[in-house]
Motif scaffolding. Sequence first.
Motif, PDB file in Angstrom:
ATOM      1  N   GLU A 128      75.426  28.017   7.678  1.00 51.88           N
ATOM      2  CA  GLU A 128      76.460  28.562   8.649  1.00 51.88           C
ATOM      3  C   GLU A 128      75.647  29.303   9.738  1.00 51.88           C
ATOM      4  O   GLU A 128      76.206  29.371  10.961  1.00 51.88           O
TER       5      GLU A 128
ATOM      6  N   TRP B 103      76.279  28.640  13.574  1.00 55.54           N
ATOM      7  CA  TRP B 103      76.467  29.620  14.532  1.00 55.54           C
ATOM      8  C   TRP B 103      75.534  29.650  15.789  1.00 55.54           C
ATOM      9  O   TRP B 103      76.191  29.853  17.088  1.00 55.54           O
TER      10      TRP B 103
ATOM     11  N   LYS C  17      89.679  33.680  12.656  1.00 51.77           N
ATOM     12  CA  LYS C  17      88.691  33.816  13.752  1.00 51.77           C
ATOM     13  C   LYS C  17      88.348  32.285  14.439  1.00 51.77           C
ATOM     14  O   LYS C  17      88.229  32.222  15.478  1.00 51.77           O
ATOM     15  N   LYS C  18      88.277  31.252  13.475  1.00 52.09           N
ATOM     16  CA  LYS C  18      88.006  29.954  13.932  1.00 52.09           C
ATOM     17  C   LYS C  18      89.279  29.485  14.954  1.00 52.09           C
ATOM     18  O   LYS C  18      88.821  28.772  15.897  1.00 52.09           O
TER      19      LYS C  18
ATOM     20  N   TYR D 114      82.980  34.890  18.191  1.00 55.62           N
ATOM     21  CA  TYR D 114      81.549  34.410  17.845  1.00 55.62           C
ATOM     22  C   TYR D 114      80.629  35.522  17.323  1.00 55.62           C
ATOM     23  O   TYR D 114      79.947  35.486  16.270  1.00 55.62           O
TER      24      TYR D 114
ATOM     25  N   PHE E 124      81.159  37.064  13.722  1.00 56.92           N
ATOM     26  CA  PHE E 124      80.597  36.318  12.706  1.00 56.92           C
ATOM     27  C   PHE E 124      79.103  36.885  12.052  1.00 56.92           C
ATOM     28  O   PHE E 124      78.626  36.661  10.872  1.00 56.92           O
TER      29      PHE E 124
ATOM     30  N   GLN F 121      78.507  38.861   9.039  1.00 56.97           N
ATOM     31  CA  GLN F 121      79.083  38.165   7.766  1.00 56.97           C
ATOM     32  C   GLN F 121      78.184  37.277   7.562  1.00 56.97           C
ATOM     33  O   GLN F 121      78.324  36.639   6.166  1.00 56.97           O
TER      34      GLN F 121
ATOM     35  N   LEU G 249      81.321  27.279  10.458  1.00 57.06           N
ATOM     36  CA  LEU G 249      81.590  28.555   9.989  1.00 57.06           C
ATOM     37  C   LEU G 249      82.852  28.667   9.323  1.00 57.06           C
ATOM     38  O   LEU G 249      83.766  27.950   9.280  1.00 57.06           O
TER      39      LEU G 249
ATOM     40  N   ASP H 242      86.202  31.070   7.893  1.00 62.22           N
ATOM     41  CA  ASP H 242      87.036  32.344   7.963  1.00 62.22           C
ATOM     42  C   ASP H 242      86.917  33.074   6.878  1.00 62.22           C
ATOM     43  O   ASP H 242      86.851  32.587   5.557  1.00 62.22           O
TER      44      ASP H 242
END
Length: 455
Positions: free
Chosen positions: A20, A24, A102-103, A149, A152, A155, A224, A226
Amino acid sequence: MTADTADGTTGTDDADRRREQRGWYFYDFACSVYSTSVLTVFLGPYLTAVAKSAADSTGFVHPLGVPIRAGAVFPYAVSVSVVVAVLAMPLVGAVADRTGRKKPLLAAAAYLGATATAGMFFLDGDRYLLGAFLLIVANASLSVSMVLYNAFLPQIAGPEERDTVSSRGWAFGYTSGALVLVLNLVLYTGHESFGLTESEAVRVCLASAGVWWGAFALVPLRRLRDRRTAGDAAPALGAGAVGAGWRQLVATLKDMRRHPLTLSFLLAYLVYNDGVQTVISQASVYGSEELGLDQTTLITAVLLVQVLAVAGALGMGRLARSHGAKRTILGSLAVWTLILAAGYLLPPRTPLWFYALAAAIGLVLGGSQALSRSLYSHLVPRGKEAEYFSAYEMSDRGLSWLGPLVFGLAFQLTGSYRSAIISLVIFFALGFVLLARVPVRRAIAEAGNPVPDRI
Protein backbone atom coordinates in the motif's frame (compact mmCIF):
# COMPACT_ATOMS: atom_id res chain seq x y z
CA MET A 1 -13.37 -5.75 8.78
CA THR A 2 -9.82 -5.34 10.05
CA ALA A 3 -9.15 -3.70 13.38
CA ASP A 4 -6.97 -0.68 14.02
CA THR A 5 -3.72 -1.34 15.82
CA ALA A 6 -2.37 0.74 18.68
CA ASP A 7 -0.28 2.90 16.38
CA GLY A 8 -3.24 3.78 14.17
CA THR A 9 -2.44 1.57 11.20
CA THR A 10 -4.78 -1.16 10.08
CA GLY A 11 -3.95 -4.64 11.36
CA THR A 12 -2.47 -6.23 8.23
CA ASP A 13 0.86 -7.93 7.67
CA ASP A 14 3.99 -5.99 6.74
CA ALA A 15 3.94 -7.11 3.11
CA ASP A 16 0.43 -5.73 2.55
CA ARG A 17 1.32 -2.47 4.28
CA ARG A 18 4.46 -2.03 2.21
CA ARG A 19 2.49 -2.72 -0.95
CA GLU A 20 0.00 0.00 0.00
CA GLN A 21 2.82 2.39 0.80
CA ARG A 22 4.39 1.82 -2.61
CA GLY A 23 1.02 2.41 -4.26
CA TRP A 24 0.57 5.57 -2.17
CA TYR A 25 3.90 6.95 -3.39
CA PHE A 26 2.64 6.76 -6.95
CA TYR A 27 -0.01 9.43 -6.51
CA ASP A 28 2.79 11.90 -5.86
CA PHE A 29 4.46 10.41 -8.95
CA ALA A 30 1.26 11.04 -10.95
CA CYS A 31 0.16 14.52 -9.89
CA SER A 32 3.50 16.23 -9.24
CA VAL A 33 3.98 16.57 -12.99
CA TYR A 34 1.10 19.04 -12.99
CA SER A 35 2.71 21.10 -10.22
CA THR A 36 6.07 21.05 -12.00
CA SER A 37 5.45 21.26 -15.74
CA VAL A 38 2.17 23.16 -15.67
CA LEU A 39 2.06 25.38 -12.61
CA THR A 40 5.77 26.05 -12.14
CA VAL A 41 7.22 26.09 -15.67
CA PHE A 42 4.89 26.53 -18.62
CA LEU A 43 1.49 27.90 -17.71
CA GLY A 44 2.55 31.11 -15.95
CA PRO A 45 4.64 32.60 -18.79
CA TYR A 46 2.36 31.14 -21.49
CA LEU A 47 -0.91 32.35 -19.95
CA THR A 48 0.71 35.75 -19.38
CA ALA A 49 1.67 35.89 -23.07
CA VAL A 50 -1.87 34.89 -24.11
CA ALA A 51 -3.34 37.55 -21.83
CA LYS A 52 -0.96 40.16 -23.27
CA SER A 53 -2.16 39.28 -26.78
CA ALA A 54 -5.71 40.03 -25.62
CA ALA A 55 -4.78 43.22 -23.75
CA ASP A 56 -5.62 46.74 -24.83
CA SER A 57 -3.04 49.42 -25.65
CA THR A 58 -2.45 50.11 -21.95
CA GLY A 59 -1.65 46.47 -21.16
CA PHE A 60 -4.92 45.68 -19.41
CA VAL A 61 -7.53 42.97 -20.00
CA HIS A 62 -11.12 43.39 -18.85
CA PRO A 63 -12.74 40.13 -17.66
CA LEU A 64 -16.31 40.95 -16.56
CA GLY A 65 -15.44 44.59 -17.10
CA VAL A 66 -12.74 44.63 -14.41
CA PRO A 67 -9.42 46.16 -15.54
CA ILE A 68 -6.51 43.81 -14.75
CA ARG A 69 -2.90 44.02 -15.85
CA ALA A 70 -2.22 41.15 -18.23
CA GLY A 71 0.77 40.18 -16.09
CA ALA A 72 -1.49 39.71 -13.05
CA VAL A 73 -3.96 37.30 -14.68
CA PHE A 74 -2.01 34.19 -13.71
CA PRO A 75 -1.54 34.96 -9.97
CA TYR A 76 -5.15 36.11 -9.71
CA ALA A 77 -6.37 32.86 -11.34
CA VAL A 78 -4.30 30.88 -8.85
CA SER A 79 -5.99 32.80 -6.02
CA VAL A 80 -9.46 32.09 -7.41
CA SER A 81 -8.65 28.39 -7.77
CA VAL A 82 -7.73 28.31 -4.11
CA VAL A 83 -11.03 29.91 -3.09
CA VAL A 84 -12.89 27.22 -5.06
CA ALA A 85 -10.81 24.56 -3.31
CA VAL A 86 -11.64 26.08 0.10
CA LEU A 87 -15.34 25.52 -0.58
CA ALA A 88 -14.87 21.91 -1.72
CA MET A 89 -12.15 20.41 0.46
CA PRO A 90 -13.82 20.37 3.90
CA LEU A 91 -16.98 18.89 2.43
CA VAL A 92 -15.07 16.15 0.61
CA GLY A 93 -13.04 15.35 3.72
CA ALA A 94 -16.15 15.06 5.88
CA VAL A 95 -17.94 12.85 3.34
CA ALA A 96 -14.85 10.64 2.98
CA ASP A 97 -14.59 10.02 6.71
CA ARG A 98 -18.32 9.43 7.12
CA THR A 99 -18.59 6.96 4.26
CA GLY A 100 -15.12 5.45 4.57
CA ARG A 101 -14.84 5.68 0.78
CA LYS A 102 -11.82 7.82 0.00
CA LYS A 103 -10.89 6.00 -3.21
CA PRO A 104 -13.97 6.93 -5.33
CA LEU A 105 -13.61 10.56 -4.31
CA LEU A 106 -9.87 10.48 -5.00
CA ALA A 107 -10.55 9.04 -8.45
CA ALA A 108 -13.15 11.71 -9.25
CA ALA A 109 -10.90 14.59 -8.20
CA ALA A 110 -7.84 13.14 -9.94
CA TYR A 111 -9.54 12.60 -13.27
CA LEU A 112 -11.35 15.94 -13.25
CA GLY A 113 -8.00 17.65 -12.73
CA ALA A 114 -6.25 15.48 -15.32
CA THR A 115 -8.98 16.21 -17.89
CA ALA A 116 -8.78 19.97 -17.31
CA THR A 117 -4.99 19.82 -17.66
CA ALA A 118 -5.20 17.85 -20.89
CA GLY A 119 -7.67 20.47 -22.15
CA MET A 120 -4.94 23.12 -21.96
CA PHE A 121 -3.87 21.91 -25.39
CA PHE A 122 -6.61 24.19 -26.74
CA LEU A 123 -5.21 27.30 -25.04
CA ASP A 124 -3.97 29.49 -27.89
CA GLY A 125 -4.52 32.88 -29.51
CA ASP A 126 -6.12 35.25 -27.01
CA ARG A 127 -8.06 32.62 -25.03
CA TYR A 128 -6.79 33.75 -21.65
CA LEU A 129 -10.21 33.21 -20.06
CA LEU A 130 -10.16 29.56 -21.14
CA GLY A 131 -6.69 29.20 -19.66
CA ALA A 132 -7.77 30.82 -16.39
CA PHE A 133 -10.83 28.54 -16.19
CA LEU A 134 -8.85 25.35 -16.81
CA LEU A 135 -6.25 26.46 -14.27
CA ILE A 136 -8.97 27.03 -11.67
CA VAL A 137 -10.52 23.57 -12.28
CA ALA A 138 -7.20 21.70 -12.35
CA ASN A 139 -5.73 23.46 -9.31
CA ALA A 140 -8.88 23.02 -7.22
CA SER A 141 -9.12 19.35 -8.24
CA LEU A 142 -5.51 18.77 -7.23
CA SER A 143 -6.18 20.30 -3.82
CA VAL A 144 -9.24 18.12 -3.24
CA SER A 145 -7.39 14.98 -4.31
CA MET A 146 -4.52 15.78 -1.95
CA VAL A 147 -6.93 15.90 1.02
CA LEU A 148 -7.84 12.29 0.32
CA TYR A 149 -4.32 11.20 -0.58
CA ASN A 150 -2.77 12.66 2.58
CA ALA A 151 -5.53 11.14 4.73
CA PHE A 152 -4.21 7.66 3.88
CA LEU A 153 -0.81 8.38 5.50
CA PRO A 154 -1.78 7.72 9.15
CA GLN A 155 -3.52 4.51 8.06
CA ILE A 156 -0.62 2.98 6.12
CA ALA A 157 2.34 4.08 8.29
CA GLY A 158 3.01 3.96 12.01
CA PRO A 159 4.24 7.01 13.95
CA GLU A 160 7.94 6.09 13.78
CA GLU A 161 7.96 5.61 9.99
CA ARG A 162 5.81 8.51 8.80
CA ASP A 163 8.67 10.94 8.25
CA THR A 164 10.33 8.34 6.02
CA VAL A 165 7.15 7.37 4.14
CA SER A 166 6.12 10.98 3.61
CA SER A 167 9.62 11.94 2.41
CA ARG A 168 9.65 9.02 -0.02
CA GLY A 169 6.32 10.16 -1.42
CA TRP A 170 7.73 13.61 -2.11
CA ALA A 171 10.87 12.02 -3.59
CA PHE A 172 8.70 9.98 -5.99
CA GLY A 173 6.93 13.18 -7.00
CA TYR A 174 10.12 15.08 -7.67
CA THR A 175 11.52 12.13 -9.60
CA SER A 176 8.54 12.12 -11.96
CA GLY A 177 8.72 15.89 -12.26
CA ALA A 178 12.37 15.68 -13.28
CA LEU A 179 11.74 12.88 -15.77
CA VAL A 180 8.90 14.68 -17.53
CA LEU A 181 10.80 17.96 -17.54
CA VAL A 182 13.63 16.25 -19.44
CA LEU A 183 11.08 15.13 -22.04
CA ASN A 184 9.57 18.63 -22.08
CA LEU A 185 13.01 20.16 -22.61
CA VAL A 186 13.71 17.86 -25.56
CA LEU A 187 10.35 18.66 -27.14
CA TYR A 188 10.49 22.41 -26.50
CA THR A 189 14.07 23.02 -27.64
CA GLY A 190 13.67 20.78 -30.67
CA HIS A 191 10.10 21.69 -31.57
CA GLU A 192 10.96 22.57 -35.15
CA SER A 193 12.43 19.12 -35.78
CA PHE A 194 9.15 17.67 -34.51
CA GLY A 195 7.19 19.85 -36.94
CA LEU A 196 5.71 22.00 -34.14
CA THR A 197 5.61 25.72 -33.51
CA GLU A 198 6.81 27.01 -30.15
CA SER A 199 3.22 27.55 -29.03
CA GLU A 200 2.21 24.04 -30.08
CA ALA A 201 5.16 22.56 -28.20
CA VAL A 202 4.14 24.37 -25.02
CA ARG A 203 0.54 23.19 -25.38
CA VAL A 204 1.67 19.60 -25.90
CA CYS A 205 3.77 19.85 -22.73
CA LEU A 206 0.78 21.19 -20.80
CA ALA A 207 -1.60 18.51 -22.08
CA SER A 208 0.86 15.66 -21.56
CA ALA A 209 0.93 16.46 -17.84
CA GLY A 210 -2.78 15.71 -17.71
CA VAL A 211 -2.30 12.40 -19.52
CA TRP A 212 0.54 11.44 -17.16
CA TRP A 213 -1.55 12.38 -14.11
CA GLY A 214 -4.46 10.23 -15.24
CA ALA A 215 -2.35 7.25 -16.26
CA PHE A 216 -0.28 6.87 -13.08
CA ALA A 217 -3.21 7.62 -10.76
CA LEU A 218 -4.34 4.10 -11.61
CA VAL A 219 -1.57 2.63 -9.43
CA PRO A 220 -2.70 4.05 -6.05
CA LEU A 221 -6.34 3.53 -6.98
CA ARG A 222 -5.60 -0.19 -7.39
CA ARG A 223 -3.44 -0.65 -4.30
CA LEU A 224 -4.92 1.58 -1.59
CA ARG A 225 -7.79 0.19 0.47
CA ASP A 226 -10.79 2.03 1.85
CA ARG A 227 -11.26 1.65 5.59
CA ARG A 228 -14.15 2.22 7.96
CA THR A 229 -13.86 2.23 11.70
CA ALA A 230 -16.04 -0.16 13.61
CA GLY A 231 -19.67 0.91 13.75
CA ASP A 232 -19.47 3.35 10.86
CA ALA A 233 -22.25 3.26 8.37
CA ALA A 234 -21.58 3.27 4.65
CA PRO A 235 -24.14 5.63 3.13
CA ALA A 236 -24.22 6.14 -0.59
CA LEU A 237 -22.43 9.13 -2.05
CA GLY A 238 -25.65 10.86 -2.93
CA ALA A 239 -27.53 13.88 -1.66
CA GLY A 240 -27.94 12.30 1.79
CA ALA A 241 -24.21 11.79 2.15
CA VAL A 242 -23.50 15.32 0.99
CA GLY A 243 -25.92 16.73 3.56
CA ALA A 244 -24.36 14.53 6.20
CA GLY A 245 -20.97 15.77 5.05
CA TRP A 246 -21.92 19.37 5.71
CA ARG A 247 -23.24 18.43 9.16
CA GLN A 248 -20.06 16.52 9.85
CA LEU A 249 -18.01 19.51 8.71
CA VAL A 250 -19.69 21.72 11.29
CA ALA A 251 -18.97 19.08 13.92
CA THR A 252 -15.35 18.88 12.75
CA LEU A 253 -14.85 22.63 13.11
CA LYS A 254 -16.24 22.44 16.62
CA ASP A 255 -14.09 19.42 17.40
CA MET A 256 -10.92 21.17 16.24
CA ARG A 257 -11.42 23.75 18.97
CA ARG A 258 -10.76 20.90 21.41
CA HIS A 259 -7.26 20.59 19.94
CA PRO A 260 -5.88 24.16 20.10
CA LEU A 261 -2.26 23.03 19.65
CA THR A 262 -3.17 21.27 16.40
CA LEU A 263 -4.79 24.52 15.29
CA SER A 264 -1.66 26.42 16.30
CA PHE A 265 0.44 24.20 14.04
CA LEU A 266 -2.06 24.69 11.20
CA LEU A 267 -1.84 28.46 11.59
CA ALA A 268 1.95 28.37 11.40
CA TYR A 269 1.83 26.02 8.41
CA LEU A 270 -0.79 28.17 6.69
CA VAL A 271 1.50 31.19 6.89
CA TYR A 272 4.85 29.73 5.84
CA ASN A 273 3.42 27.36 3.25
CA ASP A 274 1.60 30.27 1.63
CA GLY A 275 5.05 31.66 0.90
CA VAL A 276 6.33 28.31 -0.40
CA GLN A 277 3.40 27.81 -2.76
CA THR A 278 3.64 31.35 -4.11
CA VAL A 279 7.37 31.03 -4.80
CA ILE A 280 6.72 27.76 -6.64
CA SER A 281 3.89 29.11 -8.78
CA GLN A 282 5.39 32.51 -9.58
CA ALA A 283 9.09 31.66 -10.06
CA SER A 284 8.85 31.20 -13.82
CA VAL A 285 6.92 34.44 -14.26
CA TYR A 286 9.56 36.25 -12.21
CA GLY A 287 12.36 34.67 -14.23
CA SER A 288 10.84 35.44 -17.63
CA GLU A 289 9.31 38.87 -16.98
CA GLU A 290 11.72 40.46 -14.49
CA LEU A 291 15.01 38.69 -15.15
CA GLY A 292 14.57 38.32 -18.92
CA LEU A 293 15.40 34.60 -18.96
CA ASP A 294 14.29 32.40 -21.84
CA GLN A 295 12.04 29.37 -21.55
CA THR A 296 14.90 26.90 -21.93
CA THR A 297 16.69 28.43 -18.95
CA LEU A 298 13.51 28.25 -16.88
CA ILE A 299 12.92 24.59 -17.77
CA THR A 300 16.47 23.56 -16.91
CA ALA A 301 16.35 25.57 -13.66
CA VAL A 302 13.17 23.82 -12.56
CA LEU A 303 14.68 20.50 -13.64
CA LEU A 304 17.58 21.26 -11.30
CA VAL A 305 15.05 21.94 -8.53
CA GLN A 306 13.41 18.56 -9.14
CA VAL A 307 16.67 16.63 -9.08
CA LEU A 308 17.94 18.29 -5.92
CA ALA A 309 14.51 18.14 -4.26
CA VAL A 310 14.71 14.34 -4.29
CA ALA A 311 17.99 14.48 -2.37
CA GLY A 312 16.65 17.31 -0.24
CA ALA A 313 13.51 15.44 0.77
CA LEU A 314 15.43 12.30 1.69
CA GLY A 315 18.27 14.23 3.34
CA MET A 316 15.96 16.36 5.47
CA GLY A 317 14.11 13.18 6.42
CA ARG A 318 17.40 11.86 7.84
CA LEU A 319 18.03 15.18 9.63
CA ALA A 320 14.59 14.90 11.20
CA ARG A 321 15.48 11.49 12.63
CA SER A 322 18.47 12.98 14.46
CA HIS A 323 17.31 16.55 15.17
CA GLY A 324 13.51 16.27 15.08
CA ALA A 325 11.04 17.35 12.40
CA LYS A 326 10.21 20.68 14.02
CA ARG A 327 13.82 21.88 14.26
CA THR A 328 14.51 20.75 10.70
CA ILE A 329 11.49 22.64 9.36
CA LEU A 330 12.53 25.77 11.27
CA GLY A 331 15.98 25.58 9.67
CA SER A 332 14.41 25.30 6.22
CA LEU A 333 12.31 28.43 6.84
CA ALA A 334 15.47 30.42 7.61
CA VAL A 335 16.93 29.22 4.29
CA TRP A 336 13.73 30.19 2.43
CA THR A 337 14.05 33.75 3.77
CA LEU A 338 17.62 33.99 2.50
CA ILE A 339 16.52 32.63 -0.90
CA LEU A 340 13.94 35.41 -1.34
CA ALA A 341 16.46 38.08 -0.36
CA ALA A 342 18.91 36.68 -2.93
CA GLY A 343 16.16 36.53 -5.55
CA TYR A 344 15.34 40.19 -5.01
CA LEU A 345 18.99 41.14 -5.61
CA LEU A 346 19.49 38.80 -8.57
CA PRO A 347 20.75 40.73 -11.63
CA PRO A 348 18.81 40.29 -14.90
CA ARG A 349 19.95 37.92 -17.67
CA THR A 350 22.30 35.92 -15.45
CA PRO A 351 21.29 32.27 -15.83
CA LEU A 352 24.16 31.01 -13.66
CA TRP A 353 22.94 32.89 -10.59
CA PHE A 354 19.36 31.81 -11.30
CA TYR A 355 20.55 28.20 -11.35
CA ALA A 356 22.28 28.72 -7.99
CA LEU A 357 19.02 30.02 -6.56
CA ALA A 358 17.14 27.06 -8.04
CA ALA A 359 19.61 24.68 -6.40
CA ALA A 360 18.99 26.26 -2.99
CA ILE A 361 15.22 25.99 -3.49
CA GLY A 362 15.52 22.34 -4.44
CA LEU A 363 17.47 21.44 -1.32
CA VAL A 364 14.80 22.81 1.06
CA LEU A 365 11.58 22.48 -0.94
CA GLY A 366 10.85 18.76 -0.70
CA GLY A 367 11.99 18.36 2.88
CA SER A 368 10.03 21.29 4.29
CA GLN A 369 6.83 20.00 2.66
CA ALA A 370 7.33 16.32 3.46
CA LEU A 371 8.21 16.91 7.11
CA SER A 372 5.29 19.31 7.59
CA ARG A 373 2.92 16.62 6.33
CA SER A 374 4.37 13.87 8.53
CA LEU A 375 4.51 16.13 11.60
CA TYR A 376 0.87 17.07 11.17
CA SER A 377 -0.13 13.41 10.83
CA HIS A 378 0.88 12.96 14.49
CA LEU A 379 -1.53 15.73 15.53
CA VAL A 380 -4.65 14.21 13.93
CA PRO A 381 -7.15 12.36 16.18
CA ARG A 382 -7.61 8.79 14.99
CA GLY A 383 -10.63 8.16 12.77
CA LYS A 384 -10.79 11.78 11.61
CA GLU A 385 -7.93 11.73 9.12
CA ALA A 386 -9.74 13.01 6.01
CA GLU A 387 -11.58 15.73 7.93
CA TYR A 388 -8.43 17.02 9.59
CA PHE A 389 -6.36 16.65 6.45
CA SER A 390 -8.97 18.74 4.64
CA ALA A 391 -8.07 21.52 7.05
CA TYR A 392 -4.38 20.79 6.42
CA GLU A 393 -4.90 20.89 2.68
CA MET A 394 -6.74 24.20 3.06
CA SER A 395 -3.52 25.45 4.64
CA ASP A 396 -1.38 23.67 2.02
CA ARG A 397 -3.24 24.76 -1.10
CA GLY A 398 -6.72 25.83 -0.14
CA LEU A 399 -5.78 28.94 1.82
CA SER A 400 -2.67 29.70 -0.19
CA TRP A 401 -4.54 32.48 -1.95
CA LEU A 402 -3.05 35.30 0.07
CA GLY A 403 0.50 34.89 -1.26
CA PRO A 404 -0.48 35.00 -4.97
CA LEU A 405 -2.87 37.85 -4.17
CA VAL A 406 -0.13 39.84 -2.41
CA PHE A 407 2.25 39.04 -5.27
CA GLY A 408 -0.34 40.13 -7.87
CA LEU A 409 -1.30 43.29 -6.00
CA ALA A 410 2.33 44.28 -5.50
CA PHE A 411 2.87 43.98 -9.25
CA GLN A 412 -0.45 45.68 -10.01
CA LEU A 413 0.52 48.68 -7.87
CA THR A 414 4.23 48.96 -8.66
CA GLY A 415 4.66 47.26 -12.04
CA SER A 416 7.74 45.55 -10.55
CA TYR A 417 8.10 41.82 -9.95
CA ARG A 418 11.00 42.52 -7.58
CA SER A 419 8.62 44.31 -5.23
CA ALA A 420 6.28 41.35 -5.58
CA ILE A 421 8.91 38.72 -4.73
CA ILE A 422 10.35 40.50 -1.69
CA SER A 423 6.85 40.96 -0.25
CA LEU A 424 6.78 37.21 0.40
CA VAL A 425 9.48 37.36 3.11
CA ILE A 426 6.84 38.12 5.73
CA PHE A 427 5.25 34.69 5.24
CA PHE A 428 8.45 32.83 6.14
CA ALA A 429 9.44 35.11 9.03
CA LEU A 430 6.01 35.01 10.66
CA GLY A 431 5.64 31.28 10.00
CA PHE A 432 8.98 30.66 11.75
CA VAL A 433 7.85 32.53 14.86
CA LEU A 434 4.47 30.78 15.00
CA LEU A 435 5.93 27.28 14.53
CA ALA A 436 8.64 27.87 17.13
CA ARG A 437 5.90 28.52 19.71
CA VAL A 438 4.10 25.16 19.15
CA PRO A 439 4.92 22.47 21.78
CA VAL A 440 4.61 19.54 19.40
CA ARG A 441 5.15 16.72 21.91
CA ARG A 442 2.30 18.01 24.06
CA ALA A 443 0.19 18.55 20.94
CA ILE A 444 0.64 14.90 19.91
CA ALA A 445 -0.26 13.64 23.38
CA GLU A 446 -3.36 15.85 23.55
CA ALA A 447 -4.50 14.47 20.19
CA GLY A 448 -4.45 11.00 21.77
CA ASN A 449 -1.54 9.65 19.72
CA PRO A 450 1.70 7.93 20.81
CA VAL A 451 4.61 10.37 21.00
CA PRO A 452 7.70 9.30 18.98
CA ASP A 453 11.06 9.29 20.74
CA ARG A 454 12.21 12.21 18.57
CA ILE A 455 9.87 14.76 17.02
